[in-house]
Scaffold this active site. Structure first.
Site, PDB file in Angstrom:
ATOM      1  N   LYS A 302      -6.096  32.556 -38.362  1.00 29.85           N
ATOM      2  CA  LYS A 302      -5.442  32.227 -39.629  1.00 29.85           C
ATOM      3  C   LYS A 302      -6.164  33.035 -40.701  1.00 29.85           C
ATOM      4  CE  LYS A 302      -4.600  28.342 -42.796  1.00 29.85           C
ATOM      5  NZ  LYS A 302      -4.753  26.873 -42.976  1.00 29.85           N
ATOM      6  N   GLU A 306      -4.303  29.794 -47.479  1.00 29.85           N
ATOM      7  CA  GLU A 306      -5.003  28.573 -47.886  1.00 29.85           C
ATOM      8  C   GLU A 306      -6.513  28.784 -47.986  1.00 29.85           C
ATOM      9  OE1 GLU A 306      -2.067  25.060 -46.386  1.00 29.85           O
ATOM     10  OE2 GLU A 306      -3.437  25.851 -44.876  1.00 29.85           O
ATOM     11  N   LYS A 374       5.611  29.537 -37.371  1.00 27.88           N
ATOM     12  CA  LYS A 374       6.031  28.138 -37.389  1.00 27.88           C
ATOM     13  C   LYS A 374       7.546  28.048 -37.206  1.00 27.88           C
ATOM     14  CE  LYS A 374       2.318  26.165 -40.186  1.00 27.88           C
ATOM     15  NZ  LYS A 374       1.979  25.259 -41.306  1.00 27.88           N
ATOM     16  N   ASP A 379       6.724  24.072 -43.669  1.00 30.60           N
ATOM     17  CA  ASP A 379       5.525  23.481 -43.053  1.00 30.60           C
ATOM     18  C   ASP A 379       5.854  22.233 -42.250  1.00 30.60           C
ATOM     19  OD1 ASP A 379       2.874  23.126 -42.387  1.00 30.60           O
ATOM     20  OD2 ASP A 379       2.261  22.355 -44.335  1.00 30.60           O
ATOM     21  N   GLU A 407       2.098  15.232 -38.802  1.00 30.18           N
ATOM     22  CA  GLU A 407       1.599  15.312 -40.175  1.00 30.18           C
ATOM     23  C   GLU A 407       2.635  14.848 -41.194  1.00 30.18           C
ATOM     24  OE1 GLU A 407      -0.059  18.777 -43.248  1.00 30.18           O
ATOM     25  OE2 GLU A 407       0.287  19.237 -41.123  1.00 30.18           O
TER      26      GLU A 407
END
Length: 714
Positions: A302, A306, A374, A379, A407
């Site tokens: 990653k 973020e 993804k 998300d 999540e």
């Protein structure tokens, strides 16, 4: 008195041993309950022959020794001659010549992971044979036979040939070295790093068995928000200890690599991917890793997302960074999985950013790299359209990433069977290479003839006794493995397999639980994010509703960024009059969503800002439809509670009580979602909740002041 106490002690021990705590998941191997099936199994599987000598062959023998006596309630002998056996588990080259000749045409088309499971006549009697080109494939075939038997299906006339469609079938653990699991709702990490490499928890072997039984062949042990410490020698020795346990089960270990590791543990002043010293450092590190772990799988990265370090910090591209690591791993056949999850606060639409950063790099990644995408563009929402990257990078293998840990799906307390979500994505036609260019055909490598292919799931596993906290969380782990093996399987058949192995084969039980599972994902969408609403969860912890939130450090962390509700209407305009994100899809797919009057209602507010009075296909206004959907979600949970209660007599008390309590929580939280969201949206549009529905239990201020500073995953 002593004798009575002894009898009581024996009874209590036996009762405890019989308790269903969920640890064995779908490998329970309970006694066969159908007399005719049991009798047939006993005659067909009275003995077994496993001639191989590898650690995997030992794993096969161990599994049969555990499974067959448990299901058949009798011992099963093992000798060293095929003449004396009714179950044969052997690679082709270990079979007698006559059998090889009979089976060669069936085994030849299989790949190295594919198996043949067949009933065949040999030496005057019928035998059940599992054969393949490798011992790992024999292991997969063994689990396939046990899967059939646990479902109490006939095995008298078997012929099953199966090879995995997808090459890399992975779990991604978001586990930190502290054992805290990011977005984990099933306890702390199963990897006890403090006691490794000396203490090997038996749980690691059971983890390997469960994964191998559904065809998973790789696991990333640590969080994508990685610590460079994992790449130091003392920690690599710990990783090697885990790899030694997983290897006989065909599972390779991978590590999330921190891009700035050359600085943090290497003493360099830069991590620039074009710097010679950096390249040398990674080459030496790869050599060290493969000296310790000869079959190490590779790196997951990653980067520049973020706050994570990456090549863009040095003015380089994602391809530059990925190629640096790929070159270091290439001599050892290692791979790089480079995540496409990137976004920055300055962009006009978070939806568009991965596409904008990665499509210009198509064809620039080395051939041992997969770009990990993804399933949706934002998300892991309860429902998303597919990521536009899927179908937009024909020269680059794409690895599809799902999230098993829930999540945004109620976390560890909500029953949500995710296979319908997985299938919805896999079956979507991208039109990337004409009609029938499905996501499945892209991620399995077929559409563009890529040799690398992969599907991965962010793990929902922790150290809870039953692995996933919610017993039904196991079904998502199971479904991920089965669909990664064969994306053409159906969500309902996978559910049936799992139920029969996990709870039992009573028809009423199976049918009732299957109905609960198949409706569960749609139900959670209804009470959380109906009609294309998305990312309206509470900030940070993502637990519970917060559609009013508008004070995060960056706009794309706030729900109001996504729903854009005002007095006129609601939804994110991604057409040409808005962010134009629709232009990232192929025209034929974009057309499905481009007109608000014909757009699939499931995705309406993903792509359109429409009036509260917008006419829906149901004939209702959008506001009335939104109120209907939120209330339908609550009713859906009430129905699931009734269904679960109706089968109380068929389920052990431990798991029945556990699921009942979790459904109570889910029901309470579905009401919370409905009431909080309708109270907020009503305050914006000044429209009343229709009279046929209950009013929110509290005023809006009540819901807004709720705080959850210690929610799991915060």
């Amino acid at each position: 008195m002593k004798k009575a106490l002894l009898i009581l002690f024996i009874f209590l021990c036996y009762h405890h041993a019989q308790a269903e705590d969920g640890y064995h998941a779908w490998l329970r191997y309970t006694p066969i309950s159908q007399p005719a099936i049991l009798s047939a199994y006993r005659s067909q599987l009275a003995s077994c022959y496993v001639p191989g000598k590898s650690p995997t062959d030992t794993a096969i023998r161990n599994e049969l020794k555990l499974a067959l006596p448990g299901m058949l309630q009798q011992s099963v002998s093992e000798t060293n001659s095929i003449q004396n056996h009714t179950l044969v588990c052997a690679r082709m080259q270990l079979l007698p010549t006559g059998l090889q000749q009979q089976l060669s045409s069936l085994v030849q088309p299989l790949d190295s992971n594919g198996y043949l499971l067949k009933t065949i006549s040999y030496a005057g009697k019928n035998i059940t044979i599992i054969t393949a080109k490798s011992d790992i494939a024999i292991l997969y075939g063994t689990f396939a036979l046990l899967r059939i038997m646990q479902q109490q299906q006939p095995i008298s006339n078997l012929q099953q040939q199966s090879s995995p469609t997808v090459k890399l079938r992975l779990l991604n653990h978001w586990d930190n070295l502290t054992r805290y699991v990011e977005r984990g709702y099933a306890g702390i990490s199963i990897w006890n790093w403090h006691t490794l490499p000396t203490y090997i928890d038996p749980r690691y072997t059971d983890y390997a068995r469960l994964n191998a039984s559904i065809g998973i062949n790789g696991t990333v042990l640590n969080n994508v928000n990685a610590s460079a410490t994992i790449l130091t020698r003392p920690w690599l020795l710990k990783v090697a200890a885990i790899a030694n346990v997983l290897r006989p089960y065909g599972i390779k270990v991978y590590l999330s690599a921190r891009f700035s590791a050359p600085i943090e543990i290497g003493g360099l002043h830069t991590a620039d991917p074009l710097n010679d010293s950096v390249r040398t450092w990674w080459q030496q590190k790869a050599k060290e890793i493969y000296t310790i772990i000869p079959d190490f799988g590779g790196f997951l990265v990653k980067a520049n997302s973020e706050g994570q370090p990456g090549p863009q910090s040095y003015g380089r591209t994602h391809a530059d960074g990925a190629n640096l690591l790929a070159d270091a791993l290439a001599p050892y056949s290692g791979i790089v999985m480079w995540r496409a999850f990137v976004y920055n606060p300055e962009a006009s639409d978070r939806f568009k950013q991965a596409y904008e950063e990665f499509t210009p790099l198509d064809g620039k990644f080395h051939n041992n790299i997969l770009v990990q995408v993804k399933n949706g563009p934002v998300d892991f929402q309860p429902r998303e359209p597919i990521s536009p990257l899927l179908g937009a990078m024909p020269k680059t293998p794409l690895l599809l990433e799902y999230q098993l840990t829930q999540e945004y799906l109620g976390q560890g307390t909500h029953l949500v069977y995710e296979a319908p979500l997985f299938k919805e994505v896999l079956e979507t036609d991208t039109y990337a290479n004409g009609k029938n260019s499905t996501v499945a055909s892209i991620v399995d490598g077929e559409l563009y003839h890529h040799t690398l292919s992969g599907i991965t799931g962010v793990s929902n596993i922790g150290n809870e006794r039953n692995w996933t906290n919610h017993p039904f969380g196991q079904a998502n782990w199971y479904a991920l493995g089965r669909l990664a093996w064969n994306p053409q399987l159906h969500a309902d058949s996978i559910a049936t397999e799992w139920i029969r192995q996990t709870f039992g084969c009573n028809p009423q039980l199976v049918n009732t639980i299957q109905q609960m599972m198949l409706q569960s994902r749609e139900t959670v969408v209804q009470y959380m994010t109906p009609l294309g609403l998305h990312h309206i969860m509470g900030n940070g912890h993502h637990y519970g509703p917060a559609p009013w939130s508008n004070h995060a450090p960056r706009p794309d962390w706030d729900p109001v960024y996504y729903h854009k509700a005002d007095r006129y209407g609601i939804g994110f305009d991604r057409t040409a009059t808005g962010s134009n994100a629709l232009a990232q899809y192929q025209p034929a797919l974009a057309q499905h969503y481009s007109d608000s009057s014909t757009c699939d209602p499931h995705f309406l507010l993903w792509f359109h800002h429409v009036s509260w009075q917008h006419k829906m296909p149901s004939g209702k206004t959008l506001w009335d439809e939104l109120c209907y959907q939120y209330n339908a979600g609550v009713k859906g949970i009430e129905q699931m509670q009734q269904q679960w209660t109706s089968i109380a007599g068929f389920i052990d008390k431990e798991r029945f009580h556990q699921v009942s309590m979790l459904l109570d929580i889910q029901h309470q939280e579905a009401i919370w979602w409905r009431d909080a969201c309708l109270a907020y949206f009503s305050s914006v549009n000044k429209l009343p909740v229709p009279a046929q529905y209950p009013m929110p239990a509290h005023n809006l201020e009540y819901y807004q002041q709720l705080k959850f500073p210690f929610a799991p995953g915060n």
